[in-house]
Enzyme design. Sequence first.
Site, PDB file in Angstrom:
ATOM      1  N   ASP A  58       1.056  -1.446   0.121  1.00  0.00           N
ATOM      2  CA  ASP A  58       0.378   0.095   0.187  1.00  0.00           C
ATOM      3  C   ASP A  58       0.600   1.151  -0.134  1.00  0.00           C
ATOM      4  OD1 ASP A  58      -2.505   1.298   0.365  1.00  0.00           O
ATOM      5  OD2 ASP A  58      -2.406   1.755   2.530  1.00  0.00           O
ATOM      6  N   GLU A  82       1.497  -0.356  -5.392  1.00  0.00           N
ATOM      7  CA  GLU A  82       0.499   0.519  -5.702  1.00  0.00           C
ATOM      8  C   GLU A  82       1.636   2.218  -5.646  1.00  0.00           C
ATOM      9  OE1 GLU A  82      -3.014   3.692  -4.072  1.00  0.00           O
ATOM     10  OE2 GLU A  82      -1.463   2.593  -2.449  1.00  0.00           O
TER      11      GLU A  82
END
Length: 501
Positions: free
Chosen positions: A206, A242
């Site tokens: 993330d 990401e």
Amino acid sequence: MMAIALSMMPLTGCKEKKAEIVDDNYRNVYEIFVASFNDSDGDKVGDLNGVTAKLDYIQDMGYTAIWFMPIHPSPSYHKYDVTDYYGIDEAYGTMEDFDKLVAEAHKRDINIILDLVVNHSSSSHPWFLSAKTAYANNKESEYLDWYNFTDHFMQGYAKINNTAYYEARFVDSMPDLNLSNEEVRAEIVKIMKFWLDKGVDGFRLDAVTSYYTGNHGYSTDFINWLNTEAKKIKEDCYIVGECWESDSVIKQYYTSGADSFFQFSMSQGDGTIAKCLKVTSPARYYKNAMESAWKLAGTAIPAIFLDNHDVNRITGGIGRSKTAETKMAYGLAAMIGGCIYTYYGTEIGMVGSGKDENKRIAMLWDSDDTSKLCKNPAGATQSEYAYPGVKQQQSDKNSLLNYHKTVNNLRNKYPSIARGTAEFVDSLSSDDVLVLKKTWNEETIVMVINLHAENTYDINLESLGSLKLGDYAAAKDSKTEYKGNVLAIGPYTIAILTGGK
Ligand code: CA
């Protein structure tokens, strides 16, 4: 090592034999928000047992991996602020449920990818509570150096009191971890080992650009370290990052050695794939898109997606009434190669835009019986569906769902689609039709894609050898045939031919 048995049964119109799944990291990945997916115990909150109950569905759809949004204990509905990296959120179930889910998924050749949220913890994490109290009171804590504190206000910092601030790049409830601290790094290795030892197959990282905000070089170095440590634990562990940035920034992150970075430029209603449906020379445009994805990933694995939990769902982005275009967008995204990611519900054309909660509403299993659906996240202001539910679409051969299934199974049946090296056949391509060959292992296929919404084209493929039409995916209800070396390919159709030279 890589056992492949190709079924020669056509996918269209017949009960197909399942292709054997190649055991590598080129997967059809299904992204699940557990709370909104499927509830097993009647409290209207989706849970891990609810996912296990739908593994047959996921397998039947041709998905070969699941990426779970965070499943660890967390005070928020989305769970991107973790309070215990070694636990399962109570609402989602128990560790036993998780172990069972992993075992059942692996039986079905479905890999498990967990969201790894280590840019920040929750402000309710015991590490942070201890560190914050210590900093504010000039006391000692073994966690003091796990976060970044200052005694004056700085951009990206949150306030404890007038002389105490901590780094929190997203919101106050998500204090950034000090990733330069060797103890924090050791803890991250421990977390990865804990889950990999449980059989997890990889991690989705993330918010990687926030690891060292404003310094892509440092963030890339950190990913290089993390990826190396992960692979020391499990050699074939899959790491996808990401990096919500342009292709040129992502290119730098690929130097980290991680397996994949999501290619955001391909996604959403104004992205490269959606544009393929609007431009005047779509085949040429799509060819450039393919080349850009391969170039970007290099020897790594492209990670293609149309939408996810953070962006407006693609169905609305393309247009709710534009079923054929919505199908074709998925077909084009999936044919680029590497991994294709599908956000839960996108295979049935779910819509959701604006605030995050709207993008994460209940999976519509049955539009005639909504009594068992999960409740939507609190604060969701949209709860409508553009298409019928799973049950209804399963019995409609022209549904979005069945199109997704056909495309996924093309990828599973012909491993060279995801993995192959490509050779464009420019002499047979045109503004609307793209012809290319893909080769991987022992397999060579010819892929012909008609990107025109209305026209059927006759393409003479004699120069490519003695071919057979293997399978095709038609985004419109049309037939594609191969007779006397001529492929009559219908509108918005992807055809795979075998036996070429
Ligand atoms: Ca439940």
